[in-house]
Design an enzyme around this catalytic site. Structure first.
Site, PDB file in Angstrom:
ATOM      1  N   PHE A 126       3.982   7.504  -0.858  1.00 56.39           N
ATOM      2  CA  PHE A 126       2.810   6.823  -0.314  1.00 56.39           C
ATOM      3  C   PHE A 126       2.737   5.425  -0.914  1.00 56.39           C
ATOM      4  O   PHE A 126       3.385   5.150  -1.929  1.00 56.39           O
ATOM      5  CB  PHE A 126       1.544   7.618  -0.664  1.00 56.39           C
ATOM      6  CG  PHE A 126       0.824   8.182   0.533  1.00 56.39           C
ATOM      7  CD1 PHE A 126       1.516   8.868   1.510  1.00 56.39           C
ATOM      8  CD2 PHE A 126      -0.550   8.043   0.678  1.00 56.39           C
ATOM      9  CE1 PHE A 126       0.856   9.399   2.609  1.00 56.39           C
ATOM     10  CE2 PHE A 126      -1.224   8.569   1.768  1.00 56.39           C
ATOM     11  CZ  PHE A 126      -0.524   9.244   2.736  1.00 56.39           C
ATOM     12  N   GLN A 239     -12.308  -1.104   1.824  1.00 56.35           N
ATOM     13  CA  GLN A 239     -10.885  -1.030   2.167  1.00 56.35           C
ATOM     14  C   GLN A 239     -10.649  -1.161   3.670  1.00 56.35           C
ATOM     15  O   GLN A 239     -11.305  -0.486   4.466  1.00 56.35           O
ATOM     16  CB  GLN A 239     -10.289   0.293   1.690  1.00 56.35           C
ATOM     17  CG  GLN A 239      -8.798   0.394   2.002  1.00 56.35           C
ATOM     18  CD  GLN A 239      -8.118   1.496   1.194  1.00 56.35           C
ATOM     19  OE1 GLN A 239      -8.237   2.670   1.525  1.00 56.35           O
ATOM     20  NE2 GLN A 239      -7.441   1.115   0.135  1.00 56.35           N
ATOM     21  N   HIS A 241      -7.788  -0.444   6.299  1.00 57.49           N
ATOM     22  CA  HIS A 241      -6.520   0.269   6.432  1.00 57.49           C
ATOM     23  C   HIS A 241      -5.624  -0.542   7.356  1.00 57.49           C
ATOM     24  O   HIS A 241      -6.073  -1.007   8.402  1.00 57.49           O
ATOM     25  CB  HIS A 241      -6.769   1.661   7.005  1.00 57.49           C
ATOM     26  CG  HIS A 241      -5.615   2.602   6.824  1.00 57.49           C
ATOM     27  ND1 HIS A 241      -4.446   2.483   7.536  1.00 57.49           N
ATOM     28  CD2 HIS A 241      -5.441   3.657   5.988  1.00 57.49           C
ATOM     29  CE1 HIS A 241      -3.614   3.441   7.152  1.00 57.49           C
ATOM     30  NE2 HIS A 241      -4.190   4.162   6.213  1.00 57.49           N
ATOM     31  N   LEU A 251      -7.604   6.362  12.847  1.00 54.85           N
ATOM     32  CA  LEU A 251      -6.627   6.202  11.774  1.00 54.85           C
ATOM     33  C   LEU A 251      -5.221   6.653  12.188  1.00 54.85           C
ATOM     34  O   LEU A 251      -5.038   7.713  12.775  1.00 54.85           O
ATOM     35  CB  LEU A 251      -7.075   7.024  10.561  1.00 54.85           C
ATOM     36  CG  LEU A 251      -6.140   7.015   9.350  1.00 54.85           C
ATOM     37  CD1 LEU A 251      -6.028   5.623   8.762  1.00 54.85           C
ATOM     38  CD2 LEU A 251      -6.618   8.001   8.310  1.00 54.85           C
ATOM     39  N   GLU A 254      -1.121   6.567   6.635  1.00 53.69           N
ATOM     40  CA  GLU A 254      -0.088   5.929   5.827  1.00 53.69           C
ATOM     41  C   GLU A 254       1.169   6.811   5.787  1.00 53.69           C
ATOM     42  O   GLU A 254       2.270   6.330   5.539  1.00 53.69           O
ATOM     43  CB  GLU A 254      -0.645   5.756   4.408  1.00 53.69           C
ATOM     44  CG  GLU A 254       0.169   4.888   3.508  1.00 53.69           C
ATOM     45  CD  GLU A 254      -0.659   4.421   2.301  1.00 53.69           C
ATOM     46  OE1 GLU A 254      -1.780   3.926   2.497  1.00 53.69           O
ATOM     47  OE2 GLU A 254      -0.182   4.566   1.175  1.00 53.69           O
ATOM     48  N   ARG A 285      -2.571  -0.805   0.420  1.00 50.59           N
ATOM     49  CA  ARG A 285      -3.208  -1.070   1.705  1.00 50.59           C
ATOM     50  C   ARG A 285      -3.783  -2.481   1.823  1.00 50.59           C
ATOM     51  O   ARG A 285      -3.719  -3.084   2.894  1.00 50.59           O
ATOM     52  CB  ARG A 285      -4.327  -0.047   1.928  1.00 50.59           C
ATOM     53  CG  ARG A 285      -3.767   1.324   2.166  1.00 50.59           C
ATOM     54  CD  ARG A 285      -4.854   2.371   2.213  1.00 50.59           C
ATOM     55  NE  ARG A 285      -4.261   3.665   2.549  1.00 50.59           N
ATOM     56  CZ  ARG A 285      -4.942   4.804   2.556  1.00 50.59           C
ATOM     57  NH1 ARG A 285      -6.223   4.807   2.259  1.00 50.59           N
ATOM     58  NH2 ARG A 285      -4.345   5.921   2.877  1.00 50.59           N
ATOM     59  N   HIS A 350     -11.863   1.179   6.493  1.00 50.29           N
ATOM     60  CA  HIS A 350     -11.418   2.548   6.283  1.00 50.29           C
ATOM     61  C   HIS A 350     -12.141   3.286   5.157  1.00 50.29           C
ATOM     62  O   HIS A 350     -12.435   4.467   5.271  1.00 50.29           O
ATOM     63  CB  HIS A 350      -9.928   2.549   5.990  1.00 50.29           C
ATOM     64  CG  HIS A 350      -9.339   3.902   5.773  1.00 50.29           C
ATOM     65  ND1 HIS A 350      -9.435   4.906   6.712  1.00 50.29           N
ATOM     66  CD2 HIS A 350      -8.662   4.442   4.730  1.00 50.29           C
ATOM     67  CE1 HIS A 350      -8.829   6.002   6.258  1.00 50.29           C
ATOM     68  NE2 HIS A 350      -8.380   5.749   5.052  1.00 50.29           N
ATOM     69  N   ARG A 385      -8.254   1.304  -3.314  1.00 47.17           N
ATOM     70  CA  ARG A 385      -7.855   2.705  -3.501  1.00 47.17           C
ATOM     71  C   ARG A 385      -6.449   2.946  -2.989  1.00 47.17           C
ATOM     72  O   ARG A 385      -6.065   2.428  -1.947  1.00 47.17           O
ATOM     73  CB  ARG A 385      -8.818   3.625  -2.749  1.00 47.17           C
ATOM     74  CG  ARG A 385      -8.415   5.080  -2.802  1.00 47.17           C
ATOM     75  CD  ARG A 385      -9.446   5.973  -2.144  1.00 47.17           C
ATOM     76  NE  ARG A 385      -9.518   5.844  -0.702  1.00 47.17           N
ATOM     77  CZ  ARG A 385      -8.606   6.357   0.154  1.00 47.17           C
ATOM     78  NH1 ARG A 385      -7.535   6.990  -0.292  1.00 47.17           N
ATOM     79  NH2 ARG A 385      -8.776   6.210   1.456  1.00 47.17           N
TER      80      ARG A 385
END
Lengths: 572, 252
Positions: A126, A239, A241, A251, A254, A285, A350, A385
């Site tokens: 990730f 955040q 995304h 969404l 990721e 991100r 996000h 995050r």
């Protein structure tokens, strides 16, 4: 219109607001310890936004053995670096140190994780992570975790109050002693007394347009805490995304890039080369989102403002096994099949890094009141995050919150029941009043205006002039709220009331974001100032804290609790 | 486009049909259209919603005679309904309508209506809970995860991905005749625990749903599978459970 319910006040040891992962994890622990528990949620728990989490949950299980040796300390380092050093390192240690136990516990409870060849929980790479440490259930990890916790909760005697909207906390002699809630089905007000109240209400993403969040994420918990006298921390850190579906902003996990998906601009260039040469698509991100937005601004994106996510080289089998939900979403909502077509993506709001200021054991500054999960800011995510850390936060700190509350039963409560009834009557009156107000503006109009305002004035790239205008407008909207009445006079399932109450939450929360963002004259993590493009540790390695007094918001700062990881430049 | 919505005021007034005319934009879903009505025409129109991405299960309702998620149903694609597998008739109130210019929106069948498109799911969830739908751990003392093959995981996942939206419960002709019938979702969930090697009840799970209210109630109309937004086949689970029980009787 609104009545006080006949069996109006109930007492529980613990009242939990929110039935997502954090709320259910806390509820389960308290029930196991024999406490009486009320879970109060504006939707059925299974409709909570946790269910939509896709990509996975991080834990240094070391199941991807070919990748070398992982450790919880490496996980903590990645998290702190990803946070642009704004996270409190002691809290990060709790998060990452407890991660393997928390994930294995979910597996033992019945979560259906994807498996590797050895039959162990599979792990994938990730963004911003040094190891493949994201455990997953294909691309519906939140779903399996939420359903599993709900199942476990069903095996206990927990009182669920579904479709109840909490309108106010009852604070007595400085202590939180309960709350009152509007019951959608009956249109009545209910009171709850409790030894401890946990706010596990999720984030405030829906103060923005172009959000991946469920429609219900309107910052209600942040509003309750703020008006009760607690502080909101680091609210400017929102955040974006990188990959949300063009059009609906649903969404696109990721995991799509973790499995090998690449990003291409309209010229077919793999543009991440120019922004994060080493990590490429798997940079954190904030960096990837800015890169895409930059491509849009420079005219390298497709018309309408999107780039292509290319998964075609992964092949049908891998897509069907690892990313079945992403494929279905692309087909259902954009009419493209990622097996042989590009997925059109653009950045979208996000996650809320900011939230209700809480200690490592989830206590707020108000005795009896706790906060955990996305609603809180402990802070483990700092300024940005990492993917896979939000699900982790819910199961680790949901349990921590539960443990803290076990010692706070209703017997400890010194409480005057008349006070709660007064509060219920006041709240009922204010809801009843909604139909008497003029219709100069509508709730829906104000809501739309706010969301656009936030996206354009407090979005991916920010500067003083734009934000100042935005802040004035948000402040003005707070006053226009009084001019937006509703027409529905019905008692049962009056959702016009709910949308009005949500807007009441959203406006001051948005203003807290505005004030914090304007004052932070540096760029850190998700907060990027074109007028202050550098990080400034000397002046801003500190948490923003917003409190409310007589309706007005005030900003102060609190120190970051540093630890073993030295503050360094952040390069990927 | 004209949306014909079956309304129910919830305080004894109704049901009745109400028409709303809206301008359909590209990609507009039925959920988008309902919000458009609430925000521009009538704020008293009630319907459940949350994720708008077909994963929370809030917005199941009957659209042009078929139970489905409003958020996943694009209005323009309703023209292609004739390509979908036909359902065994269910008890919806559909009057005559022209799918080229009208969309018929009703609450899910087989559950009491509370308000407009919102139904009471108490029974649906009570039946689900009556089956102890939680893992009873066989090896609670394990320090690591249970080892599980990819094949087992895939088989479990086929049923575990249920979002409990109750579209199948609304679409099931057996549920409309027999109010005791547990319904497709609950039975598929029970089967998911039956085949979970981590569960200590094992084959005893099958005994939790005996008789016509359980496995034997199903008549394999397969409406459940046809309407499931997650393509889960409860009919397959029920068939396999019956087969296993038959095998057990044979051995006894």
């Amino acid at each position: 219109m609104v009545h006080i319910a006949p069996d109006d006040v109930m007492a529980h040891d613990v009242a939990i607001v929110g039935g997502g992962l954090t709320g259910l994890r806390a509820a389960l622990l308290c029930a196991e310890k024999g406490r009486s528990v009320a879970v109060i949620s504006k939707v059925h728990p299974l409709r909570s936004h946790s269910v939509a989490a896709q990509g996975g949950v991080n834990a240094s299980l070391n199941n991807a053995t070919q990748a070398g040796k992982d450790s919880w300390q490496s996980h903590a380092f990645d998290t702190v670096k990803g946070a642009d050093y704004l996270a409190d390192q002691e809290a990060v240690d709790i998060l990452c140190g407890d991660a393997p136990r928390a994930v294995l516990e979910m597996e033992h409870m019945g979560a259906v994780f994807s498996r590797n060849e050895e039959g162990r929980i599979a792990q994938r790479p990730f963004g911003g992570a040094g190891f493949p440490r994201t455990c997953y259930a294909a691309d519906h990890t939140g779903h399996t975790l939420l359903h599993t916790l709900y199942e476990q909760c069903m095996s206990h005697d927990i009182d669920f109050f579904e479709e109840h909207f909490v309108t106010a906390l009852s604070i007595e002699n400085g202590r939180c002693a309960g709350l009152c809630a509007f019951d959608l089905a009956s249109g009545e007000m209910r009171g709850f007394e409790a030894g401890a109240v946990l706010l596990a209400t999720g984030g405030y993403g829906r103060i923005y347009c172009h959000s991946t969040n469920a429609y219900i994420n309107t910052g209600d918990g942040a509003y309750l805490a703020l008006t009760a006298g607690a502080a909101l921390k680091d609210m400017e850190f929102v955040q974006f995304h990188p990959t949300t579906l063009f059009g609906t902003n649903i969404l696109i996990s990721e995991a799509a890039r973790g499995e090998g998906g690449v990003l291409l601009n309209a010229k077919g260039e793999r543009f991440m080369q120019r922004y994060a040469a080493k990590a490429m698509e798997l940079a954190p991100r904030d960096i990837v989102a800015r890169a895409i937005w930059k491509e849009v601004q420079e005219g390298n994106a497709h018309e309408g403002g999107y780039v292509d996510l290319d998964l075609t080289h992964l092949g049908e089998e891998r897509i069907l096994e690892r990313l079945p939900g992403i494929r279905q979403i692309s087909i259902d909502f954009a009419g493209v099949d990622p097996v042989d077509e590009m997925v059109p993506v653009q950045p979208g709001q996000h996650y809320s890094m900011g939230g209700i200021d809480a200690s490592n054991d989830c206590r707020t500054s108000i005795p009896g009141l706790l906060a955990a999960g996305e609603a809180s800011c402990i802070s483990v995510h700092g300024a940005n995050r990492l993917g896979g850390n939000s699900l982790l936060e819910t199961i680790v700190f949901g349990k921590v919150a539960g443990q803290t509350m076990v010692g706070m039963t209703k017997e400890h409560m010194v409480h005057d029941p008349a006070r709660l009834k007064d509060l219920m009557r006041r709240e009922a009156d204010s809801i009843g009043h909604l139909t008497d107000v003029s219709r100069d503006r509508t709730v829906a109009e104000l809501r739309r205006e706010l969301k656009k305002l936030m996206f354009h004035h407090f979005g991916i790239f920010r500067d003083k002039g734009t934000m100042k205008l935005g802040q004035l407008r948000v402040h003005a909207l707070r006053h226009e709220l009084g001019k937006a009445g509703i027409d529905d006079i019905g008692k049962s399932y009056n959702q016009a009331v709910i949308e009005a109450l949500e807007l009441r939450s959203m406006l001051p929360v948005a203003e807290a974001v505005a004030i914090s963002a304007l004052a932070r004259e540096e760029s850190r993590g998700s907060h990027y100032r074109t007028d202050f493009p550098q990080r400034n540790d000397q002046d801003f390695l500190k948490h923003s804290m917003v409190t409310m007094k007589d309706g007005a918001l005030a900003l102060t700062y609190a120190p970051v609790r540093l630890g073993r990881y030295e503050v360094r430049e952040r390069v990927y | 486009m004209r949306l014909k919505v079956r309304r129910n005021a919830g305080d004894g007034y109704g049901p009745y049909w109400e028409d709303f005319d809206i301008e359909v934009k590209k990609g507009m879903t039925v959920l988008d259209a309902l919000f458009l009505i609430r925000h521009r025409q009538d704020d008293s129109l009630s319907f459940r919603y949350s994720c708008r991405g077909a994963v929370c299960g809030s917005c199941a309702m009957t659209i042009n005679g078929r139970p489905r998620l409003a958020c996943r149903t694009q209005i323009s694609l309703l023209q292609e309904d004739d390509k979908l597998p036909p359902l065994v008739p269910i008890s919806v109130q559909r009057g005559p309508f022209d799918p080229r210019v009208e969309v018929l929106i009703e609450p899910l069948p087989n559950m009491p209506v509370l308000k407009d498109l919102i139904v009471d799911q108490t029974e649906f969830f009570r039946k689900y809970r009556s089956l102890q739908p939680w893992l009873l751990q066989r090896y609670p003392e394990l320090e690591r995860e249970n080892i599980m093959s990819k094949e087992t995981e895939t088989e479990l996942d086929r049923y575990a991905t249920c979002i409990l939206c109750a579209a199948c419960y609304g679409a099931c002709p057996v549920n409309s005749e027999n109010e005791e019938y547990l319904g497709p979702a609950a039975l598929a969930k029970l089967y998911r625990f039956r085949i979970d090697p981590r569960d200590s009840l094992g084959g005893e799970r099958l005994d939790q749903a005996p008789g016509p209210s359980g496995w034997l109630g199903c008549r394999f109309h397969t409406n459940c599978f046809k309407v499931c937004p997650k393509a889960i086949p409860p009919n397959l689970a029920i068939g396999k459970a019956r087969q296993e029980m038959k095998g057990r009787e044979g051995r006894a």
